[in-house]
Design an enzyme around this catalytic site. Sequence first.
Site, PDB file in Angstrom:
ATOM      1  N   CYS A  58      77.391  82.385  42.050  1.00  0.00           N
ATOM      2  CA  CYS A  58      77.998  81.077  41.891  1.00  0.00           C
ATOM      3  C   CYS A  58      79.480  81.193  41.584  1.00  0.00           C
ATOM      4  CB  CYS A  58      77.310  80.295  40.789  1.00  0.00           C
ATOM      5  SG  CYS A  58      77.201  81.191  39.259  1.00  0.00           S
ATOM      6  N   CYS A  78      73.664  81.165  34.997  1.00  0.00           N
ATOM      7  CA  CYS A  78      75.098  81.054  34.718  1.00  0.00           C
ATOM      8  C   CYS A  78      75.352  81.403  33.261  1.00  0.00           C
ATOM      9  CB  CYS A  78      75.607  79.642  34.953  1.00  0.00           C
ATOM     10  SG  CYS A  78      74.944  78.816  36.367  1.00  0.00           S
TER      11      CYS A  78
HETATM   12 ZN   LIG Z   1      76.792  78.851  37.916  1.00  0.00          ZN
END
Ligand SMILES: [Zn+2]
Length: 193
Positions: free
Chosen positions: A33, A102
């Site tokens: 990401c 994340c």
């Molecule tokens: Zn992320």
Amino acid sequence: MYSDKVMDHFANPRNVGIIPDADGVGQVGNPVCGDMMTFYIKVRDGRLADVKFQTFGCGAAIAVSSMVSEMAKGKTIDEALAITNELVAQELGGLPKNKMHCSNLGADALHEAIRNYRDRQAGLVPAGAAASDPHEHDEGMACPYCDTALDEKDKTFCRACRIEFEECPSCGGITKKGDSACIHCGRPLRGEA
Ligand SMILES: [Zn+2]
Ligand SMILES: [Zn+2]
Ligand SMILES: [Zn+2]
């Protein structure tokens, strides 16, 4: 979806910035990401006298960095090493499951900075050199949901989750095909339906 604590740390992140003469610097990134965290620590008398961070990433990544910096500040090296990603998520009142990937970087980045500090003390690395990123091997992309490495040839499908992905036009992260919003940046995806 997010707890009040997550929203608070996301909206008002603590300890954002750089320590120019840091005693230790640690950087970790998630190639999926594009989340990137750098932690800077200043050590005095065996304690983390100052902790700062720079994070490029989604809201969860920023909230996690902020929380880690608060938890670590003033702690001894050993206490700071005892901070785990699970503890951070707990302190934040939980995180959505699809955001754990994340967030799992937070404590790692802090620990990297401490490792860097110790290596410098031992004369293994010159002062000023950041700890290398242990997450950035040439393993390519991983599924944002289960962290399984994605097939070189077919990066848009996770065999483990049986999920098809598409690239978010806003942040370039990989997100579930057909979802209404990107799991990284939260911006709406233009569905092709
Ligand atoms: Zn992320
Ligand atoms: Zn998966
Ligand atoms: Zn996005």
